[in-house]
Design a protein around this motif. Structure first.
Motif, PDB file in Angstrom:
ATOM      1  N   GLY A 169      31.516  49.698  38.337  1.00 24.15           N
ATOM      2  CA  GLY A 169      31.227  49.692  36.915  1.00 24.15           C
ATOM      3  C   GLY A 169      30.119  49.005  36.360  1.00 24.15           C
ATOM      4  N   GLY A 170      29.719  47.894  36.967  1.00 27.34           N
ATOM      5  CA  GLY A 170      28.822  47.092  36.351  1.00 27.34           C
ATOM      6  C   GLY A 170      27.465  47.646  35.936  1.00 27.34           C
ATOM      7  N   ALA A 171      27.234  48.488  37.034  1.00 26.73           N
ATOM      8  CA  ALA A 171      25.513  49.032  36.937  1.00 26.73           C
ATOM      9  C   ALA A 171      25.641  50.022  35.719  1.00 26.73           C
ATOM     10  CB  ALA A 171      25.244  49.673  38.095  1.00 26.73           C
ATOM     11  N   GLN A 172      27.014  50.826  35.744  1.00 27.71           N
ATOM     12  CA  GLN A 172      27.116  51.989  35.002  1.00 27.71           C
ATOM     13  C   GLN A 172      27.201  51.295  33.493  1.00 27.71           C
ATOM     14  OE1 GLN A 172      27.799  55.172  35.786  1.00 27.71           O
ATOM     15  NE2 GLN A 172      28.750  55.015  37.840  1.00 27.71           N
ATOM     16  N   ILE A 173      27.935  50.314  33.297  1.00 31.09           N
ATOM     17  CA  ILE A 173      27.882  49.838  31.838  1.00 31.09           C
ATOM     18  C   ILE A 173      26.682  49.071  31.452  1.00 31.09           C
ATOM     19  CG2 ILE A 173      28.743  47.839  30.342  1.00 31.09           C
ATOM     20  CD1 ILE A 173      31.370  48.222  31.553  1.00 31.09           C
ATOM     21  N   ASP A 174      25.925  48.496  32.304  1.00 29.83           N
ATOM     22  CA  ASP A 174      24.478  48.083  31.913  1.00 29.83           C
ATOM     23  C   ASP A 174      23.723  49.373  31.660  1.00 29.83           C
ATOM     24  OD1 ASP A 174      22.004  46.536  32.013  1.00 29.83           O
ATOM     25  OD2 ASP A 174      22.472  45.882  34.162  1.00 29.83           O
ATOM     26  N   ARG A 175      23.667  50.454  32.344  1.00 28.76           N
ATOM     27  CA  ARG A 175      22.938  51.580  32.030  1.00 28.76           C
ATOM     28  C   ARG A 175      23.233  52.079  30.682  1.00 28.76           C
ATOM     29  NH1 ARG A 175      24.211  54.491  36.051  1.00 28.76           N
ATOM     30  NH2 ARG A 175      23.316  52.975  37.482  1.00 28.76           N
ATOM     31  N   LEU A 176      24.542  52.229  30.440  1.00 25.46           N
ATOM     32  CA  LEU A 176      24.965  52.885  29.010  1.00 25.46           C
ATOM     33  C   LEU A 176      24.886  52.100  27.763  1.00 25.46           C
ATOM     34  CD1 LEU A 176      26.420  55.429  27.746  1.00 25.46           C
ATOM     35  CD2 LEU A 176      28.507  54.307  28.321  1.00 25.46           C
ATOM     36  N   ALA A 177      24.940  50.840  28.112  1.00 26.13           N
ATOM     37  CA  ALA A 177      24.850  49.810  26.971  1.00 26.13           C
ATOM     38  C   ALA A 177      23.483  49.962  26.442  1.00 26.13           C
ATOM     39  CB  ALA A 177      25.215  48.318  27.674  1.00 26.13           C
ATOM     40  N   ARG A 178      22.233  50.383  27.111  1.00 26.92           N
ATOM     41  CA  ARG A 178      21.027  50.446  26.663  1.00 26.92           C
ATOM     42  C   ARG A 178      20.791  51.231  25.521  1.00 26.92           C
ATOM     43  NH1 ARG A 178      18.478  50.255  32.591  1.00 26.92           N
ATOM     44  NH2 ARG A 178      19.426  48.300  33.010  1.00 26.92           N
ATOM     45  N   GLU A 179      21.939  52.533  25.301  1.00 23.83           N
ATOM     46  CA  GLU A 179      21.933  53.231  24.180  1.00 23.83           C
ATOM     47  C   GLU A 179      22.637  52.895  23.189  1.00 23.83           C
ATOM     48  OE1 GLU A 179      23.132  56.873  26.306  1.00 23.83           O
ATOM     49  OE2 GLU A 179      21.804  56.391  28.114  1.00 23.83           O
ATOM     50  N   GLY A 180      23.725  51.742  23.167  1.00 22.31           N
ATOM     51  CA  GLY A 180      24.455  51.442  22.237  1.00 22.31           C
ATOM     52  C   GLY A 180      24.307  50.201  21.395  1.00 22.31           C
ATOM     53  N   ASP A 181      24.801  50.020  20.577  1.00 19.56           N
ATOM     54  CA  ASP A 181      24.820  48.963  19.485  1.00 19.56           C
ATOM     55  C   ASP A 181      25.757  48.042  20.033  1.00 19.56           C
ATOM     56  OD1 ASP A 181      24.777  47.104  17.366  1.00 19.56           O
ATOM     57  OD2 ASP A 181      25.362  48.834  15.898  1.00 19.56           O
ATOM     58  N   SER A 182      25.283  46.836  20.415  1.00 21.33           N
ATOM     59  CA  SER A 182      26.132  45.635  20.619  1.00 21.33           C
ATOM     60  C   SER A 182      27.120  45.110  19.726  1.00 21.33           C
ATOM     61  CB  SER A 182      25.234  44.690  21.754  1.00 21.33           C
ATOM     62  OG  SER A 182      24.433  44.273  20.893  1.00 21.33           O
ATOM     63  N   THR A 183      26.609  45.025  18.540  1.00 19.38           N
ATOM     64  CA  THR A 183      27.283  44.488  17.466  1.00 19.38           C
ATOM     65  C   THR A 183      28.341  45.617  16.719  1.00 19.38           C
ATOM     66  OG1 THR A 183      25.836  45.231  15.703  1.00 19.38           O
ATOM     67  CG2 THR A 183      25.162  43.137  16.766  1.00 19.38           C
ATOM     68  N   ALA A 184      28.550  46.684  17.535  1.00 27.39           N
ATOM     69  CA  ALA A 184      29.447  47.703  16.869  1.00 27.39           C
ATOM     70  C   ALA A 184      30.700  47.340  16.801  1.00 27.39           C
ATOM     71  CB  ALA A 184      29.175  48.990  17.475  1.00 27.39           C
ATOM     72  N   PHE A 185      31.205  46.600  17.879  1.00 27.15           N
ATOM     73  CA  PHE A 185      32.879  46.084  18.124  1.00 27.15           C
ATOM     74  C   PHE A 185      32.589  44.572  18.245  1.00 27.15           C
ATOM     75  CE2 PHE A 185      32.639  50.550  19.143  1.00 27.15           C
ATOM     76  CZ  PHE A 185      33.847  51.205  18.784  1.00 27.15           C
ATOM     77  N   ALA A 186      33.449  43.984  17.448  1.00 28.12           N
ATOM     78  CA  ALA A 186      33.556  42.426  17.866  1.00 28.12           C
ATOM     79  C   ALA A 186      34.764  42.220  18.899  1.00 28.12           C
ATOM     80  CB  ALA A 186      34.056  41.982  16.539  1.00 28.12           C
ATOM     81  N   PHE A 187      34.353  42.154  20.089  1.00 31.07           N
ATOM     82  CA  PHE A 187      34.999  41.561  21.155  1.00 31.07           C
ATOM     83  C   PHE A 187      35.181  40.160  21.189  1.00 31.07           C
ATOM     84  CE2 PHE A 187      34.057  45.822  22.612  1.00 31.07           C
ATOM     85  CZ  PHE A 187      35.506  46.334  22.481  1.00 31.07           C
ATOM     86  N   PRO A 188      36.312  39.663  21.758  1.00 29.06           N
ATOM     87  CA  PRO A 188      36.523  38.163  21.571  1.00 29.06           C
ATOM     88  C   PRO A 188      35.971  37.383  22.928  1.00 29.06           C
ATOM     89  CG  PRO A 188      38.598  38.994  22.453  1.00 29.06           C
ATOM     90  CD  PRO A 188      37.538  40.253  21.747  1.00 29.06           C
ATOM     91  N   VAL A 189      35.516  36.197  22.861  1.00 31.18           N
ATOM     92  CA  VAL A 189      34.928  35.510  23.893  1.00 31.18           C
ATOM     93  C   VAL A 189      35.990  34.601  24.000  1.00 31.18           C
ATOM     94  CG1 VAL A 189      33.221  33.723  24.700  1.00 31.18           C
ATOM     95  CG2 VAL A 189      32.491  35.847  23.570  1.00 31.18           C
TER      96      VAL A 189
END
Ligand code: KG4
Ligand code: ZN
Length: 320
Positions: free
Chosen positions: A178-198
């Motif tokens: 999954g890591g490489a797949q998320i990495d690839r797809l994330a480039r087309e997405g907005d990283s601020t769209a959802f607020a996930f907790p750290v």
């Protein structure tokens, strides 16, 4: 001239590395496609595939290096941690290769191998440094003072960072690994769209299980159609949260007075967002982040080799 073997998970790998750390060949045969239908590595299938691949992969590593088996002086092999059946295939092959020629054998710890990916030419890193090791099975902060070992100063309390990527990818309906797949797809997405907790945990430890649960709820809430539309945004936001957790810890470790350089190794070190987020850290070269045998041969240079035939009784270990 060192021949390295690595079969701890789903990569069958062999490499030839010189004593001064030059990679003469580095062959990795990934079984990922074989396990993809199952959404993860099936241990029994992995062992059987290693059995089929190990001899051809060793042969290819020797051919690529333009080195004859007669020129090999030391055989290095991953002893653990990993899937026990998979490890045993590599260990048995290494024993046979070494014993057949009366060579010494160096048993290597897989995690030490990841760290030793930094000790290869052309730009070997000199300790001391603080190292983030992030793989599918481990997430550790290491204090590396010498090439032969390290001290663990932080670890994950639940999932590993790579595991978080793999489980997240599964929730998003992406393939394995999954890591490489998320990495690839994330480039087309907005990283601020959802607020996930750290997760906030004391000291230098990590926690990723809450993040995975947050993604599960977000996916459920969206429903199938919306998920399809927002998949890239989810991937980007989820990746951002994992990377932020890792970066915070690395920066925290670096802020200690007299702290040394920072390095990052392991499969997750291939992540483009992580690499961009830590511009001052030394990253393992991309082709040496995920499992390979060059890193195992590299680590073998700092391990006491066992003389022939004492290593024939050597066993593999599943957990560190
Ligand atoms: O070091 P590695 O090859 O195997 C273990 O020792 O576990 O690491 C594999 C992990 C997997 O969880 C995979 O999803 C993750 O590394 N990985 C990545 C990327 N490439 C591999 N995670 C995030 N971004 C990537 N580009
Ligand atoms: Zn690994």
């Amino acid at each position: 001239m060192i021949l390295g073997l690595e079969t701890s998970c789903d990569e069958t790998a062999a490499a030839v590395v010189t004593g001064d750390g030059r990679v003469r060949s580095n062959v990795v045969s990934s079984q990922a496609a074989l396990h993809a239908d199952f959404g993860g590595v099936v241990p029994e299938i992995a062992s059987r595939r290693h059995l089929e691949l190990v001899a051809p992969v060793v042969r290819e590593a020797l051919t690529d290096a333009d080195v004859a088996l007669e020129e090999i002086e030391l055989v290095a092999v991953t002893q653990g941690p990993g899937l026990i059946g998979a490890l045993l295939v590599g260990l048995a092959a290494a024993k046979a290769l070494a014993w057949g020629r009366g060579l010494p054998l160096a048993p290597v710890d897989h995690l030490h191998g990841h760290v030793a990916s930094l000790f290869l030419q052309p730009e070997p890193l000199e300790p001391p440094f603080v190292c983030l090791l992030a793989t599918g099975g481990h997430t550790l902060l290491l204090d590396v003072r010498e090439r032969s070992g390290y001290r663990v100063v932080g670890t994950t309390l639940d999932d590993a960072a790579g595991e978080a990527f793999d489980k997240g990818a599964r929730l998003l309906g992406l393939g394995y690994p999954g890591g490489a797949q998320i990495d690839r797809l994330a480039r087309e997405g907005d990283s601020t769209a959802f607020a996930f907790p750290v997760a906030r945990v004391p000291g230098l430890d990590f926690s990723f299980s809450g993040l995975k649960t947050a993604l599960l709820y977000a996916v459920k809430e969206l429903g199938a159609d919306e998920l399809e539309r927002r998949r890239a945004d989810l991937a980007a936001s989820y990746q951002r949260a994992v990377v932020r957790a890792l970066v915070e810890r690395v920066e925290q470790a670096a802020a200690v007075p007299g702290a040394q350089r920072m390095a990052v190794v392991g499969g997750v070190a291939a992540n483009s967002d992580l690499r961009a987020s830590l511009p001052d850290a030394v990253f393992a070269p991309l082709d040496l982040c995920t499992d390979n045998a060059a890193m195992i041969a590299s680590a073998a240079r700092y391990v006491s080799p066992i003389a022939c035939p004492a290593y024939l009784t050597l066993d593999a270990y599943a957990a560190a």
